[in-house]
Design a protein around this motif. Sequence first.
Motif, PDB file in Angstrom:
ATOM      1  N   GLU A   6      41.598  46.664  49.274  1.00 40.07           N
ATOM      2  CA  GLU A   6      41.339  46.155  50.613  1.00 40.07           C
ATOM      3  C   GLU A   6      40.251  45.079  50.670  1.00 40.07           C
ATOM      4  OE1 GLU A   6      40.376  49.726  52.639  1.00 40.07           O
ATOM      5  OE2 GLU A   6      38.284  49.775  51.968  1.00 40.07           O
ATOM      6  N   ALA A   7      39.403  44.993  49.644  1.00 38.24           N
ATOM      7  CA  ALA A   7      38.285  44.051  49.688  1.00 38.24           C
ATOM      8  C   ALA A   7      38.764  42.617  49.518  1.00 38.24           C
ATOM      9  CB  ALA A   7      37.263  44.392  48.613  1.00 38.24           C
ATOM     10  N   GLU A   8      38.011  41.690  50.101  1.00 40.98           N
ATOM     11  CA  GLU A   8      38.227  40.268  49.926  1.00 40.98           C
ATOM     12  C   GLU A   8      37.004  39.684  49.225  1.00 40.98           C
ATOM     13  OE1 GLU A   8      38.895  38.772  53.831  1.00 40.98           O
ATOM     14  OE2 GLU A   8      40.908  39.658  53.997  1.00 40.98           O
ATOM     15  N   GLY A   9      37.156  38.482  48.698  1.00 36.54           N
ATOM     16  CA  GLY A   9      36.038  37.851  48.023  1.00 36.54           C
ATOM     17  C   GLY A   9      36.462  37.248  46.700  1.00 36.54           C
ATOM     18  N   ASP A  10      35.516  36.594  46.043  1.00 34.99           N
ATOM     19  CA  ASP A  10      35.783  35.937  44.766  1.00 34.99           C
ATOM     20  C   ASP A  10      35.481  36.837  43.574  1.00 34.99           C
ATOM     21  OD1 ASP A  10      36.386  33.130  45.763  1.00 34.99           O
ATOM     22  OD2 ASP A  10      34.428  33.490  46.672  1.00 34.99           O
TER      23      ASP A  10
END
Length: 327
Positions: free
Chosen positions: A92-96
């Motif tokens: 579920e997490a977003e990011g680089d």
Amino acid sequence: MNGCMKTGKPQISVLMAVYEPRMDWLKEQLLSLNAQTYPNLKLYIRDDCSPAVPFEEIQSCVQDCIRAFPYEIRRNEENLGSNGTFERLTQEAEGDCFAYCDQDDVWLPEKLEVLEKTITGSGALLVCSDMHIIDSNGDQTADSITKVRRHHKFMSGKGLAKDLLVSNFVTGCTMLVQAAMAKAAIPFCPYMVHDHYIALWCAERGEVISLPQQLVNYRLHAGNQTNLMAGVKDKASYGKVRIDLMLARMQWLKDYFPCSKELKQTINDALVWARARKQNWEHHGGTRLVWKYRRFSILPSVSEMVLKYVPDSLFMKTIQLARKNYI
């Protein structure tokens, strides 16, 4: 929830799994996240259905401690265990980049800044670091994980997957991984701790870097999931925890882990070794093959040939020596 400043830096998402936290330790961990010098962060937290610590108490602690960056906090609908919870967070997490976080450690302020600089500058898929060791009171007891785990040997470079099949040098609370790699690794192997499996996945696909700096105060206490010989109470439990689990791991990797032809052959050999260890431990043969493939882990390969004959009382004395890092 605070807004996130536009910094031009890659977003690092911190993924924290929580279960029955000791609230003073959780507060220390959260405050150390809030004090990170890296400017573009988001925190994702999941409580794994803690039965005795109210979710509202955890929410309140997070609200009080995290003010420097945004966060999301949720509670699992059912208990998933740490692997399942970290897998859900990864989905579920977003990011680089993702940084995996326990509930009872303390991160040095520069931790994420140092790791991000390394992963961005090198192009590595995963970076990790050494740790200070602290006790239940927060007092430092060792200046490196290698001082309390004799067989922990850091490695860096490409082509390290074969070295990660059996043992792991990447501790989850110290690692930063490219988010795309972590997501691609789903589903996690159910017979490996999440950090070990993610490290194996990345090592098969690119470079892994270990830094000598201590960037975390790692709290070693009786409840640690990865304590040496955790769950071993007698010879029967040793067989289940140390031998059956390894056999299940190698069978799963053989069936499901996408990898090169070379690593596939290494996994096949490790599976033969794991099956032979089980046969040997149960007095059904296998000794010759355990010896032949002892390269996968020489200490258990050799010691199990002897320990299978000793009474439980003497066996547990040996286990206690291993827990104290004497062997």
